[in-house]
Design an enzyme around this catalytic site. Structure first.
Site, PDB file in Angstrom:
ATOM      1  CB  THR A   1       9.571   8.222 -11.590  1.00 34.62           C
ATOM      2  OG1 THR A   1      11.016   7.950 -12.047  1.00 34.62           O
ATOM      3  CG2 THR A   1       9.040   9.509 -12.168  1.00 34.62           C
TER       4      THR A   1
ATOM      5  CB  CYS B   1      -8.028  -5.668   6.129  1.00 32.21           C
ATOM      6  SG  CYS B   1      -7.594  -5.042   7.737  1.00 32.21           S
TER       7      CYS B   1
ATOM      8  CD  GLN C   1      -9.124   6.410   9.103  1.00 35.16           C
ATOM      9  OE1 GLN C   1      -9.952   7.289   8.915  1.00 35.16           O
ATOM     10  NE2 GLN C   1      -8.894   5.657   8.292  1.00 35.16           N
TER      11      GLN C   1
ATOM     12  N   GLY D   1      -0.568   5.417   2.924  1.00 33.41           N
ATOM     13  CA  GLY D   1      -0.146   5.310   4.373  1.00 33.41           C
ATOM     14  C   GLY D   1       0.477   4.118   4.804  1.00 33.41           C
ATOM     15  CB  THR D   2       0.320   0.600   3.507  1.00 35.23           C
ATOM     16  OG1 THR D   2      -1.012   0.563   3.740  1.00 35.23           O
ATOM     17  CG2 THR D   2       1.087  -0.680   3.695  1.00 35.23           C
TER      18      THR D   2
HETATM   19  N1  PLP Z   1      -3.007   3.834   8.815  1.00 37.16           N
HETATM   20  C1  PLP Z   1      -4.614   4.091   9.147  1.00 37.16           C
HETATM   21  C2  PLP Z   1      -4.945   4.364  10.492  1.00 37.16           C
HETATM   22  C3  PLP Z   1      -5.480   3.801   8.255  1.00 37.16           C
HETATM   23  O1  PLP Z   1      -6.704   3.793   8.749  1.00 37.16           O
HETATM   24  C4  PLP Z   1      -5.046   3.158   6.836  1.00 37.16           C
HETATM   25  C5  PLP Z   1      -6.016   2.921   5.802  1.00 37.16           C
HETATM   26  O2  PLP Z   1      -7.231   2.635   6.063  1.00 37.16           O
HETATM   27  C6  PLP Z   1      -3.679   3.092   6.582  1.00 37.16           C
HETATM   28  C7  PLP Z   1      -2.837   3.280   7.683  1.00 37.16           C
HETATM   29  C8  PLP Z   1      -3.282   2.457   5.262  1.00 37.16           C
HETATM   30  O3  PLP Z   1      -3.453   3.632   4.481  1.00 37.16           O
HETATM   31  P1  PLP Z   1      -3.284   3.246   2.741  1.00 37.16           P
HETATM   32  O4  PLP Z   1      -4.886   2.809   2.429  1.00 37.16           O
HETATM   33  O5  PLP Z   1      -2.991   4.765   2.214  1.00 37.16           O
HETATM   34  O6  PLP Z   1      -2.260   2.627   2.743  1.00 37.16           O
END
Ligand code: PLP
Length: 393
Positions: free
Chosen positions: A245, A333, A187, A74-75
């Site tokens: 990769t 976090c 989410q 996600g990040t």
């Molecule tokens: N975006 C949202 C809404 C999230 O809840 C999260 C993770 O909790 C992320 C992004 C980040 O995802 P990842 O942990 O796969 O990097």
């Protein structure tokens, strides 16, 4: 003596890998370990699996396979969307403003801030109401005629309070003005439809570990024709949009996991909604000072969140853990830090209450008995913490 079964109610933080997903992944670690870019047969086998996973995911979204870009989660997907689209669109049109909301995950919020601090963009942060919801009139006002807007990013569902944003309506406002829109659907995946044409979005982020897939794998959908500059360079993987990769076992697992949650989505949502509502109703009734955070109606089916007035979340979470219940204060976090949640702050929750955030996020393993166990334990835990460690703000 057997240890009591863990009651896991932190599915918004992460989910366990499904056995079927692990089974789908294993051959790509052991037998078909080739590099998907290699010419030889073991590489080609990996390449075929990669193409199949891309087709599966594209079909589930109503997208084209070439619009799916595999990432590490996600990040990275959020970073790739903001850093990939906003500068490319600025180069094409001169548009220099990014619009996002005050309640985004930090993967969007800090990335937008970085683009403002170091890359010359201006930033408009949309406010939210006390439910954490963005108002369409605020989006309209922020967009204006849209000429100076490089990108809009609004999450589909909030991680801390479960509120679902009116993304399709916001996307329609963007579309009328020719402004690209990204949504963080991390989410939402497995709980809400990700059909990109229904949502009307140009980019969409997900992360496999939130829907019973492996950690460290995700994807970004980018609608064809959307200006996009790769942020990861150094190879021609992913049609030169994300070098490196590919994580073939992870991607194979993610595609299988998404297909499974999509097939079960409505049935599982209906089951979890009953548990969620019992949890919310029971906690409001029995826990002194508990208040629901987020919308009561436009809310993820698996998500219950509260502030517990007069206590700090940390003590409650530790006591719950000792009782065999895994929960969260809201965002991973934030746990362990004493900074108030930016989401609760934006919703107007007073700092003294925001330290008492509690999130119970449900999933496959949860049963009605789990909910009853939490309801039986929580009131005494909160009363005890209040007695020994009241909030003195
Ligand atoms: N975006 C949202 C809404 C999230 O809840 C999260 C993770 O909790 C992320 C992004 C980040 O995802 P990842 O942990 O796969 O990097």
């Amino acid at each position: 003596m057997n240890a009591p079964r863990l009651i896991y109610m932190d599915h918004s933080a992460t989910t366990p890998l499904r056995p079927e997903v692990l089974d789908a992944m294993l051959p790509y670690f052991t037998e078909y370990y080739g590099n998907a870019s290699s010419i030889h047969s073991v590489g080609r086998r990996a390449g075929v699996a990669l193409a199949q996973a891309r087709r599966t995911i594209a079909e589930l979204l109503g997208a084209k396979p070439a619009e799916i870009l595999f990432t590490s989660g996600g990040t990275e997907s959020d970073n790739a969307a903001l850093r990939g689209i906003a500068p490319a669109r600025r180069a094409a049109t001169g548009a220099n403003r990014i619009i996002t909301t005050a309640v985004e995950h930090k993967a969007v919020l800090q990335t937008a801030q970085d683009l403002a601090d170091h890359f010359g963009f201006t930033l408009t942060l949309l406010p939210v109401d006390s439910d954490g919801m963005v108002a369409l009139r605020d989006v309209e006002a922020a967009l204006g005629d849209g000429q100076d807007v490089a990108l809009v990013s609004v999450m589909l569902a909030n991680n801390e309070v479960g509120t679902i944003q009116p993304v399709a309506e916001i996307a329609a406002l963007c579309r009328e003005r020719g402004v690209p829109i990204h949504t963080d659907a991390v989410q939402a995946a497995g709980k809400l439809s990700l059909r990109v044409d229904e949502l009307g979005v140009d980019a969409l982020s997900t992360s496999a570990h939130k829907f019973y897939g492996p950690k460290g794998t995700g994807f970004l959908y980018v609608r064809s024709g959307t200006p996009f500059w790769p942020t990861m360079t150094g190879g021609s993987h992913e049609a030169s949009r994300r070098a490196g990769t590919e994580n073939v076992p992870g991607i194979v697992g993610m595609a299988r996991a998404l297909a499974l949650v999509e097939a079960e989505r409505e049935q599982e949502n209906a089951r979890l909604r009953v548990l969620r509502d019992r949890l919310i109703g029971g906690i409001l009734e029995t826990v002194d000072g508990a208040v629901v955070t987020g919308s009561r109606t436009a809310r993820l089916a698996n998500h219950a969140s509260f502030v517990l007035r007069g206590v700090e979340a940390e003590g409650v979470l530790i006591a719950l853990d000792l009782a065999g219940i895994a929960a969260s204060s809201g965002s991973a976090c934030m746990s362990g830090s004493h900074r108030p949640s930016h989401v609760l702050e934006a919703m107007g929750v007073p700092a003294a209450d925001a330290v008492g955030g509690l999130r119970l996020s449900l999933g496959h393993s949860n049963t009605p008995e789990d909910v009853e166990t939490v309801l039986a334990r929580l009131p005494a835990i909160v009363a005890q913490i209040k007695g020994v460690a009241p909030v003195l703000l």
